[in-house]
Scaffold this motif. Structure first.
Motif, mmCIF file in Angstrom:
data_model
loop_
_atom_site.group_PDB
_atom_site.id
_atom_site.type_symbol
_atom_site.label_atom_id
_atom_site.label_comp_id
_atom_site.label_asym_id
_atom_site.label_seq_id
_atom_site.Cartn_x
_atom_site.Cartn_y
_atom_site.Cartn_z
ATOM 1 N N UNK A 258 0.781 -11.206 -4.789
ATOM 2 C CA UNK A 258 1.213 -10.204 -6.008
ATOM 3 C C UNK A 258 0.056 -9.334 -6.169
ATOM 4 N N UNK A 259 -1.015 -9.882 -6.115
ATOM 5 C CA UNK A 259 -2.287 -9.142 -6.555
ATOM 6 C C UNK A 259 -2.719 -8.171 -5.634
ATOM 7 N N UNK A 260 -2.793 -8.761 -4.207
ATOM 8 C CA UNK A 260 -2.947 -7.904 -2.938
ATOM 9 C C UNK A 260 -1.857 -6.895 -2.969
ATOM 10 N N UNK A 261 -0.436 -6.946 -3.116
ATOM 11 C CA UNK A 261 0.327 -5.918 -3.361
ATOM 12 C C UNK A 261 0.109 -4.932 -4.178
ATOM 13 N N UNK A 262 -0.180 -5.366 -5.438
ATOM 14 C CA UNK A 262 -0.907 -4.298 -6.469
ATOM 15 C C UNK A 262 -1.836 -3.323 -5.974
ATOM 16 N N UNK A 263 -2.665 -4.123 -5.203
ATOM 17 C CA UNK A 263 -3.825 -3.174 -4.629
ATOM 18 C C UNK A 263 -3.137 -2.082 -3.651
ATOM 19 N N UNK A 264 -2.510 -2.554 -2.736
ATOM 20 C CA UNK A 264 -1.992 -1.990 -1.602
ATOM 21 C C UNK A 264 -0.984 -0.869 -2.310
ATOM 22 N N UNK A 265 -0.152 -1.167 -3.170
ATOM 23 C CA UNK A 265 0.516 0.051 -3.966
ATOM 24 C C UNK A 265 -0.218 0.963 -4.687
ATOM 25 N N UNK A 266 -1.390 0.537 -5.487
ATOM 26 C CA UNK A 266 -2.289 1.464 -5.992
ATOM 27 C C UNK A 266 -2.788 2.340 -5.098
ATOM 28 N N UNK A 267 -3.354 1.900 -3.603
ATOM 29 C CA UNK A 267 -3.882 2.810 -2.859
ATOM 30 C C UNK A 267 -2.692 3.829 -2.261
ATOM 31 N N UNK A 268 -1.786 3.177 -2.026
ATOM 32 C CA UNK A 268 -0.510 4.220 -1.643
ATOM 33 C C UNK A 268 -0.223 5.395 -2.365
#
Length: 373
Positions: A258-268
């Motif tokens: 979940x934390x990794x996905x939050x970072x990827x969404x933030x970059x996107x």
């Protein structure tokens, strides 16, 4: 004017100041009589009777001028044609003059420059600076010997610690290689929940004394400096994969994913926006920004450097031994977390998997490849 000068001079010569091994704002204030501070503060910043002597209102220029007066004042009136000389006064070692001398020597290594500043009244003499530096080194080595382990006194007892090891290259482009250095550095980091006095660090400075005419720094404990030889591991046994419980229970890794996905969404979300210093696009910056208001500054320290290159198996194994000894001293029971780059990570895994190094004291490590991010 003469009565005022004599009164303040009496305060100056009644004060006794010795270097304690530390530089801070309070040390500067305590090294100068209060009436001298008030007078100089009035001259520089203008009269203000209400809060003239309050520490928050004492600026660094005021402290600088006051310390220069303290360090260059003569008790007896000098003859008109007598050449000025700078005399080393043991009980009037101003933090400013020591700091200037140590700073200039650390940056330039020039004796002539330090002595020139000493003649101008801005610094301690070169010999005095070398005595102080040698005493500082011997004091910390005595601290290591008393505790039985090379462990920086800044670290807090009972706090979790993370280590990092890497190669240290100094002047690698030297044509003769006489001035180059290829060694190994080990750093230790702690994220403390609260800021409390550190008794280990306090004990270190309580025993500090400047040793005169001592030119050599004592040797570090042999358990730290001696790197035992080690050949490249050949008989290795890789650990088993994930246990069946972990494979059947994906919830164990849900929070990490979940934390990794939050970072990827933030970059996107920021791909089509203008990027600035507040964007926090990197993995480290994104996660650090989530805790910037609740985390205290980390405590970090560096162990003495090793002359051996970090890429050797012997040095890498010695890193594990040194780190384990330090952690066992101030935080018993913790498993060491060592951060290294990818080439060192691969070699450390070989050491960790080798049959000859499967002792519990060596295998209780979590190796982190920080280049994988």
């Amino acid at each position: 004017m003469a009565r005022l000068a004599n009164s303040i001079r009496n305060d100056m010569f009644a004060s006794s100041v010795s270097f304690t091994g530390q530089f801070d704002h309070e040390t500067q204030i305590q090294s100068v009589p209060q009436r001298l501070l008030v007078l100089i503060n009035m001259i520089i910043n203008g009269p203000n009777i209400k809060d003239q002597a309050e520490p928050p209102n004492i600026t660094q220029p005021v402290l600088t001028v006051a310390q220069l007066l303290m360090g260059n004042a003569y008790k007896q009136r000098r003859k008109p044609k007598e050449p000025p000389t700078q005399i080393y006064v043991k009980n009037r070692q101003m933090p400013l003059s020591i700091y200037v001398g140590m700073k200039v020597h650390s940056l330039t290594r020039k004796r002539q420059l330090v002595d020139s500043l000493h003649e101008l009244g801005l610094s301690e003499s070169y010999d005095s600076i070398m005595d102080i530096k040698t005493s500082l080194g011997n004091n910390i080595i005595n601290h290591y010997s008393n505790e039985g382990v090379v462990c920086p006194p800044q670290l807090r007892t009972g706090e979790f610690v993370v280590e990092a090891a890497d190669n240290i290259d100094h002047n690698p482009s030297s044509t003769t290689s006489t001035g180059s250095f290829h060694g190994t550095g080990i750093s230790l980091f702690q994220n403390c929940a609260v800021t409390l006095p550190n008794p280990r660090e306090q004990r270190l400075w309580e025993t500090f004394q400047i040793e005169k005419q001592v030119k050599e720094i004592r040797a570090l404990p042999s358990s730290f400096t001696e790197v035992k030889p080690l050949l490249a591991p050949t008989n290795m046994t890789a650990p088993a994969g994930l246990s069946e419980d972990t494979q059947r229970n994906p919830m164990l890794l849900t929070s990490v994913v979940r934390e990794e996905k939050e970072w990827l969404d933030h970059v996107s979300d920021h791909l089509t926006q203008e990027i600035n210093k507040e964007s926090a696009l990197s993995w480290a910056a994104f996660h650090a920004s989530k805790y910037q208001n609740s985390m205290l500054p980390s405590v970090n320290s560096m162990l003495p450097l090793f002359r051996d290159e970090a890429s050797s198996f012997a040095m890498l194994r010695h890193c594990l031994v040194v780190v384990q000894a330090a952690i066992h001293h101030f935080n018993p029971g913790q498993k060491a977390v060592i951060c290294v780059d990818q080439p060192l990570f691969a070699k450390l895994k070989q050491i960790q998997w080798s049959d000859g190094l499967t002792q519990k004291t060596i295998l209780s490590y979590c190796l982190v490849d920080f280049t994988s991010r």
